[in-house]
Motif scaffolding. Structure first.
Motif, PDB file in Angstrom:
ATOM      1  N   SER A  77       0.818  -1.170   0.142  1.00 41.28           N
ATOM      2  CA  SER A  77       0.125   0.023  -0.152  1.00 41.28           C
ATOM      3  C   SER A  77       1.062   1.111   0.000  1.00 41.28           C
ATOM      4  O   SER A  77       2.033   1.203   0.676  1.00 41.28           O
TER       5      SER A  77
ATOM      6  N   LEU B  62      -0.003   3.810   1.322  1.00 38.45           N
ATOM      7  CA  LEU B  62      -0.320   4.399   2.664  1.00 38.45           C
ATOM      8  C   LEU B  62       0.943   4.337   3.600  1.00 38.45           C
ATOM      9  O   LEU B  62       1.316   5.304   4.171  1.00 38.45           O
TER      10      LEU B  62
ATOM     11  N   PRO C 114      -8.521   0.410  -3.032  1.00 39.04           N
ATOM     12  CA  PRO C 114      -8.457   1.493  -2.086  1.00 39.04           C
ATOM     13  C   PRO C 114      -6.855   1.315  -1.217  1.00 39.04           C
ATOM     14  O   PRO C 114      -6.095   2.565  -1.476  1.00 39.04           O
TER      15      PRO C 114
ATOM     16  N   THR D  47      -4.327   4.435  -3.148  1.00 36.59           N
ATOM     17  CA  THR D  47      -4.392   5.831  -2.195  1.00 36.59           C
ATOM     18  C   THR D  47      -3.250   6.680  -2.342  1.00 36.59           C
ATOM     19  O   THR D  47      -2.087   5.961  -2.460  1.00 36.59           O
TER      20      THR D  47
ATOM     21  N   VAL E  57      -9.503   4.591   4.580  1.00 41.29           N
ATOM     22  CA  VAL E  57      -9.188   3.858   3.141  1.00 41.29           C
ATOM     23  C   VAL E  57     -10.217   2.764   2.850  1.00 41.29           C
ATOM     24  O   VAL E  57     -10.972   2.878   1.715  1.00 41.29           O
TER      25      VAL E  57
END
Length: 516
Positions: free
Chosen positions: A59, A61, A88, A92, A111
């Motif tokens: 991710s 993130l 997502p 992201t 998220v």
């Protein structure tokens, strides 16, 4: 076998499951901060099942923090997983310095695009939710997991009832999904007073059971009694609502049902509005209704959709058919064996001529025909639907005609058995119809030995038994025993709707005033 002791109730069963899991994990049932150790625990507890999916995630993130999605492929909706969880997380543009549990909270809040999601630290709960169709998101360094509901349990669509014919009313029936069934009832009863209690029964199946009732109408004592009996069940599995019915009823040794089952939402809604409690079991389209009286088992929703005179006439037909289905063969046996003088001379001569050459006495003849018909009925039910009715109808005609021509049974006995079977089909509830079939054989034996005295003794015994039955504290013969004239407007006959509504409104007001 399906039943087995797994502790002292559902709570004890869940406690024992947790103790077994903690033993495997070295005494801990909590998730650790190591992603690899958590995955190893899950694989071990699920016995490395082939449908267990483990999907590593990278991710934006927190690119340097490993994440993994764990789910059981056949139980989850992969479209939801891909569109609202994986996409997502991977796409992201949000960056954060948060780590450990804080990172999991950010994923939950910013998220994941699924409403039903929460964080847990209990590995036992993670395993149970995975088996319910959840996705478990694990993050390296976080001693917790994010459970996301993406279940895709297969089930039937809402369709017409199959066990109950709808002559007039909503063409809907329950299916095997408890959520769908609750929704069908809520579409009818749009009241904030509709209360739903969720329970879990069975240490292995963990079957969801729901109690539905109106908070200010249902008797609290009855609700508490039903809830406590279900919570005290010590079984390993529940596969159908019949398990619950047989285990929580007041009396075991009785042929009469003390709970009503139906697959019609309007019937359940009507019972709830009158103060009854509905019991839904996940996986079963048949919902239980309690408490009930004997007379309510002969009522149908159509009674309230038609005019009062038509509904009353049909009700009287059902009660008459129930009595005939229990006693007609026994009466025929008693008259032809002991009480020939009660028949008109012409009819007596006709029956005597028919029985000339029959090798069996009346009792054996009746038992032979009744057992044959029961076999044909069961064969028609068990055969494939396309040929089942044809087998039962053709078999009855052919066997009946052949038996008469062969001189094994008389034509009069064939007519009695056939009319008895037709009367049995008139009864709307299958379980009370089966009760009539069982009692019929007892009455036949009494009539074959004692004549009318045996039949009268049997009827009195049944009435005494009924007077002593209760359905969760409600007398089974109410409002006859104890007698309540105010409730007779909706018992054997149905009064005009305006009088009936006044009575029902008065009953509701009385219940609410008692509770206050």
């Amino acid at each position: 076998m399906f039943f087995g002791k797994q502790g002292s109730g559902v709570k004890q069963q869940m406690k024992n499951t947790g103790q077994r899991t903690r033993a495997k994990h070295g005494g801990s049932s909590k998730l650790g901060s190591s992603l690899k150790d958590n995955l190893d625990k899950l694989k071990t507890d699920l016995h490395n099942s082939s449908d267990l999916e483990i999907r590593p995630i990278g991710s934006q993130l927190a690119p340097e923090v490993p994440m993994t999605a764990v789910y059981i492929g056949e139980l989850t909706d992969e479209t939801t997983l891909n569109e609202y969880i994986l996409r997502p997380l991977m796409s992201t543009i949000l960056r954060t310095e948060a780590r450990n549990e804080k990172l999991v909270h950010i994923i939950l809040e910013r998220v994941v695009e699924v409403g039903a999601a929460y964080i847990t630290t209990d590995i036992d709960e993670c395993i149970q939710r995975l088996l319910d169709g959840y996705c478990l998101l694990l993050v390296q360094g976080a001693a917790c997991g994010l459970l996301i509901h993406i279940s895709n349990m297969e089930g039937r669509q809402v369709s017409e009832p199959t066990a109950e014919t709808v002559l007039r009313g909503p063409q809907q029936s329950f299916n095997e999904n408890i959520g769908t069934n609750i929704n069908l009832v809520r579409q009818i009863i749009r009241s904030p007073s509709l209360h739903i209690d969720s329970l879990q029964v069975g240490s292995e199946t963990r079957t969801q059971v729901a109690l539905l009732y109106l908070d200010d109408v249902a008797e609290p004592e009855i609700v508490n009694t039903i809830r406590s009996r279900i919570e005290a069940l010590q079984i390993s599995s529940v596969l159908e609502s019949g398990y619950i019915e047989s285990l929580i009823q007041d009396r075991i040794y009785t042929p009469f049902p003390t709970m009503k089952n139906t697959e019609r939402p309007d019937a359940i809604a009507g019972g709830i509005l009158e103060g009854q409690i509905a019991i839904m079991v996940d996986g079963s389209p048949f919902v239980l209704l309690a408490p009930v009286t004997l007379f309510q088992l002969f009522h149908t929703p159509e009674d309230y959709y038609n005019r009062f005179d038509i509904a009353s006439f049909l009700r009287l037909i059902r009660f008459t058919a129930f009595f005939i289905s229990m006693t007609l063969p026994a009466l025929y046996i008693a008259v032809t064996t002991f009480h020939q003088e009660m028949l008109p001379t012409t009819l007596l001569i006709t029956l005597a001529a028919q029985r000339e050459g029959i090798p069996f006495p009346g009792l054996v003849e009746a038992l032979l025909m009744e057992l044959t018909f029961e076999v044909l009925r069961e064969a028609g039910v068990r055969m494939p639907r396309a040929i089942g009715p044809a087998i039962s109808i053709v078999g009855a005609l052919v066997l009946g005609q052949a038996a008469v021509e062969a001189g094994i049974v008389s034509a009069g006995m064939v007519m009695v058995v056939s009319f008895t079977a037709i009367c049995n089909f008139v009864i709307p509830q299958l379980n009370i119809a089966i009760s009539a079939r069982l009692i019929r054989f007892t009455f036949m034996l009494l009539a074959g030995v004692f004549g009318f005295i045996g039949i009268v003794s049997g009827i009195l015994t049944v009435l005494i038994h009924l007077a002593g039955l209760e359905s969760f504290g409600m007398p089974y013969m109410s409002p006859i025993a104890p007698f309540d004239w105010s409730k007779m407007k909706d018992n054997f006959i149905r009064a005009p709707m305006k009088y009936l509504l006044k009575q029902k409104a008065g009953n509701v007001i009385n219940r609410r005033s008692k509770q206050e």
